[in-house]
Design an enzyme around this catalytic site. Structure first.
Site, PDB file in Angstrom:
ATOM      1  N   HIS A   1       1.026  -1.292   0.372  1.00 19.37           N
ATOM      2  CA  HIS A   1       0.062   0.028   0.280  1.00 19.37           C
ATOM      3  C   HIS A   1       0.600   1.576   0.421  1.00 19.37           C
ATOM      4  O   HIS A   1       0.474   1.719  -0.525  1.00 19.37           O
ATOM      5  CB  HIS A   1      -1.504   0.053   1.124  1.00 19.37           C
ATOM      6  CG  HIS A   1      -1.920   1.213   1.283  1.00 19.37           C
ATOM      7  ND1 HIS A   1      -2.383   1.963   0.686  1.00 19.37           N
ATOM      8  CD2 HIS A   1      -1.797   1.782   2.551  1.00 19.37           C
ATOM      9  CE1 HIS A   1      -2.683   3.009   0.910  1.00 19.37           C
ATOM     10  NE2 HIS A   1      -2.526   2.938   1.897  1.00 19.37           N
TER      11      HIS A   1
ATOM     12  N   HIS B   1       4.109   7.252   5.685  1.00 17.06           N
ATOM     13  CA  HIS B   1       2.443   7.602   6.220  1.00 17.06           C
ATOM     14  C   HIS B   1       1.325   6.696   7.134  1.00 17.06           C
ATOM     15  O   HIS B   1       1.042   7.002   7.590  1.00 17.06           O
ATOM     16  CB  HIS B   1       1.293   8.385   4.579  1.00 17.06           C
ATOM     17  CG  HIS B   1       0.486   6.674   3.740  1.00 17.06           C
ATOM     18  ND1 HIS B   1       1.061   5.866   2.778  1.00 17.06           N
ATOM     19  CD2 HIS B   1      -0.655   6.367   4.155  1.00 17.06           C
ATOM     20  CE1 HIS B   1       0.097   5.298   2.223  1.00 17.06           C
ATOM     21  NE2 HIS B   1      -0.871   5.934   3.187  1.00 17.06           N
ATOM     22  N   ASP B   2       1.632   5.773   7.444  1.00 17.01           N
ATOM     23  CA  ASP B   2       0.696   4.611   7.816  1.00 17.01           C
ATOM     24  C   ASP B   2       1.415   4.023   8.964  1.00 17.01           C
ATOM     25  O   ASP B   2       1.332   3.315   9.852  1.00 17.01           O
ATOM     26  CB  ASP B   2       0.412   3.229   7.201  1.00 17.01           C
ATOM     27  CG  ASP B   2      -1.458   3.899   7.190  1.00 17.01           C
ATOM     28  OD1 ASP B   2      -1.880   4.949   6.817  1.00 17.01           O
ATOM     29  OD2 ASP B   2      -1.453   3.525   5.311  1.00 17.01           O
TER      30      ASP B   2
ATOM     31  N   GLU C   1       0.892   5.934  12.740  1.00 22.41           N
ATOM     32  CA  GLU C   1      -0.867   5.290  12.432  1.00 22.41           C
ATOM     33  C   GLU C   1      -0.872   3.800  12.675  1.00 22.41           C
ATOM     34  O   GLU C   1      -1.839   3.336  13.950  1.00 22.41           O
ATOM     35  CB  GLU C   1      -1.933   5.652  11.729  1.00 22.41           C
ATOM     36  CG  GLU C   1      -3.140   5.947  11.600  1.00 22.41           C
ATOM     37  CD  GLU C   1      -3.736   6.064  10.613  1.00 22.41           C
ATOM     38  OE1 GLU C   1      -3.829   7.343  10.334  1.00 22.41           O
ATOM     39  OE2 GLU C   1      -4.481   5.631  10.400  1.00 22.41           O
ATOM     40  N   ASP C   2      -0.088   3.202  12.350  1.00 23.87           N
ATOM     41  CA  ASP C   2      -0.105   1.437  12.462  1.00 23.87           C
ATOM     42  C   ASP C   2       1.105   0.911  13.192  1.00 23.87           C
ATOM     43  O   ASP C   2       1.208  -0.213  12.944  1.00 23.87           O
ATOM     44  CB  ASP C   2      -0.737   0.736  11.289  1.00 23.87           C
ATOM     45  CG  ASP C   2      -2.031   1.529  10.398  1.00 23.87           C
ATOM     46  OD1 ASP C   2      -2.808   2.040  11.308  1.00 23.87           O
ATOM     47  OD2 ASP C   2      -2.319   1.608   9.174  1.00 23.87           O
TER      48      ASP C   2
ATOM     49  N   ASP D   1      -3.482   8.830  -1.198  1.00 24.31           N
ATOM     50  CA  ASP D   1      -3.908   7.526  -0.406  1.00 24.31           C
ATOM     51  C   ASP D   1      -5.544   7.269  -0.438  1.00 24.31           C
ATOM     52  O   ASP D   1      -5.413   5.980  -0.933  1.00 24.31           O
ATOM     53  CB  ASP D   1      -4.120   7.689   1.235  1.00 24.31           C
ATOM     54  CG  ASP D   1      -4.138   6.903   2.291  1.00 24.31           C
ATOM     55  OD1 ASP D   1      -3.840   5.699   2.236  1.00 24.31           O
ATOM     56  OD2 ASP D   1      -4.288   7.538   3.500  1.00 24.31           O
TER      57      ASP D   1
HETATM   58  N1  LIG Z   1      -9.448  -0.895   0.409  1.00 24.23           N
HETATM   59  C1  LIG Z   1      -8.956  -1.865   1.276  1.00 24.23           C
HETATM   60  N2  LIG Z   1      -8.276  -0.722   2.275  1.00 24.23           N
HETATM   61  C2  LIG Z   1      -7.310  -1.680   2.953  1.00 24.23           C
HETATM   62  C3  LIG Z   1      -7.326  -2.971   2.865  1.00 24.23           C
HETATM   63  N3  LIG Z   1      -6.173  -3.153   4.433  1.00 24.23           N
HETATM   64  C4  LIG Z   1      -6.292  -2.388   4.572  1.00 24.23           C
HETATM   65  N4  LIG Z   1      -6.877  -1.411   4.655  1.00 24.23           N
HETATM   66  C5  LIG Z   1      -7.219  -0.451   4.814  1.00 24.23           C
HETATM   67  O1  LIG Z   1      -8.521  -0.046   5.902  1.00 24.23           O
HETATM   68  C6  LIG Z   1      -8.205   1.512   6.175  1.00 24.23           C
HETATM   69  C7  LIG Z   1     -10.002   1.678   5.583  1.00 24.23           C
HETATM   70  O2  LIG Z   1     -10.746   0.889   6.201  1.00 24.23           O
HETATM   71  P1  LIG Z   1     -12.046   1.628   7.846  1.00 24.23           P
HETATM   72  O3  LIG Z   1     -12.258   0.142   8.138  1.00 24.23           O
HETATM   73  O4  LIG Z   1     -13.130   2.348   6.947  1.00 24.23           O
HETATM   74  O5  LIG Z   1     -10.828   2.558   8.486  1.00 24.23           O
HETATM   75  P2  LIG Z   1     -10.198   1.570   9.673  1.00 24.23           P
HETATM   76  O6  LIG Z   1      -9.438   0.535   9.218  1.00 24.23           O
HETATM   77  O7  LIG Z   1      -9.322   3.047  10.070  1.00 24.23           O
HETATM   78  O8  LIG Z   1     -11.179   1.283  10.632  1.00 24.23           O
HETATM   79  C8  LIG Z   1      -7.841   2.856   5.541  1.00 24.23           C
HETATM   80  O9  LIG Z   1      -6.737   2.864   6.054  1.00 24.23           O
HETATM   81  P3  LIG Z   1      -6.622   3.727   6.635  1.00 24.23           P
HETATM   82  O10 LIG Z   1      -5.502   4.195   6.546  1.00 24.23           O
HETATM   83  O11 LIG Z   1      -7.176   4.154   7.592  1.00 24.23           O
HETATM   84  O12 LIG Z   1      -6.992   4.931   5.613  1.00 24.23           O
HETATM   85  P4  LIG Z   1      -8.264   6.258   5.701  1.00 24.23           P
HETATM   86  O13 LIG Z   1      -9.698   4.937   6.129  1.00 24.23           O
HETATM   87  O14 LIG Z   1      -7.476   6.914   6.522  1.00 24.23           O
HETATM   88  O15 LIG Z   1      -8.482   6.199   3.959  1.00 24.23           O
HETATM   89  C9  LIG Z   1      -6.897   1.139   4.316  1.00 24.23           C
HETATM   90  O16 LIG Z   1      -6.331   1.691   4.343  1.00 24.23           O
HETATM   91  C10 LIG Z   1      -7.767  -3.455   1.964  1.00 24.23           C
HETATM   92  O17 LIG Z   1      -7.144  -4.726   1.191  1.00 24.23           O
HETATM   93  N5  LIG Z   1      -7.913  -2.845   0.863  1.00 24.23           N
END
Ligand SMILES: Nc1nc2c(ncn2[C@@H]2O[C@H](COP(=O)(O)OP(=O)(O)O)[C@@H](OP(=O)(O)OP(=O)(O)O)[C@H]2O)c(=O)[nH]1
Length: 180
Positions: free
Chosen positions: A36, A62-63, A66-67, A123
């Protein structure tokens, strides 16, 4: 690109890969998470025409805060103030409830620096394309659609950042019937 920026980018991608080494994406294949951030940096470089190395480094990192166990102080020490600041601008406060984090992304997006807006835009573009590619394990079709709607609200606050990336994002929203 001169050889020193190549070395800087390799150092950065290696740092991110080590930090995310035990993480997987939520897709059924459990893709390594590092795909990613690398993909986000590639969107900026390859599709957005971005050559600002600090933006590309921030995309790769960037993550990490956070992660993973990475701290902003660590990023500042290793990569400098600007990279750490961009990452900080795109990092959610995980101590907040999820709905509040999502709301704050919409509220804060228009006020972020140009560099941070670029990372945020790429992102979101990556995650929306990933949702079109396959549905994360345990996500319903409704949840996917809700993510598109919420992402469009964030993306509205990023308008005027990069026409090429915004055009591609607009097309994805159009295909989903989501207003942008
Ligand atoms: N589409 C997709 N997303 C995935 C996948 N695996 C992990 N993610 C991550 O999941 C987050 C979106 O899921 P949500 O349920 O909305 O958020 P959460 O993980 O924070 O609870 C995104 O991260 P984030 O940093 O929280 O991004 P954002 O929600 O701020 O955009 C995304 O990068 C995948 O297989 N497909």
């Amino acid at each position: 690109m001169c050889s020193s920026s190549t070395a800087v980018l390799l150092e950065t991608v290696n740092f991110a890969a080590e930090k995310h080494r035990n993480q997987r994406r939520k897709d059924p294949d459990a893709t390594p998470y590092i795909n990613h951030p690398i993909g986000v940096a590639r969107i900026l470089s390859h599709e957005g025409g971005i050559t600002d190395i600090e933006v590309l480094q921030a995309a790769l990192l960037h993550d990490t805060v956070e992660d993973t166990d990475t701290t902003f102080d660590e990023l500042e020490f290793v990569f400098g103030t600007t990279v750490a600041r961009i990452v900080q601008e795109v990092t959610d406060d995980k101590s907040l409830p999820k709905e509040e984090r999502k709301r704050l992304q919409v509220v804060h997006a228009p006020h972020r620096s140009h560099q941070a807006k670029l990372v945020k835009l790429a992102d979101k573009l990556y995650n929306l394309r990933d949702l079109n590619r396959c549905t994360p394990t345990s996500w319903t079709a409704e949840r996917v659609q809700e993510y598109f709607v919420w992402a469009s609200q964030v993306a509205k606050g990023l308008r005027g950042t990069n026409p090429a990336l915004e055009e591609k994002m607009q097309q994805l929203f159009l295909e989903r019937g989501v207003q942008f």
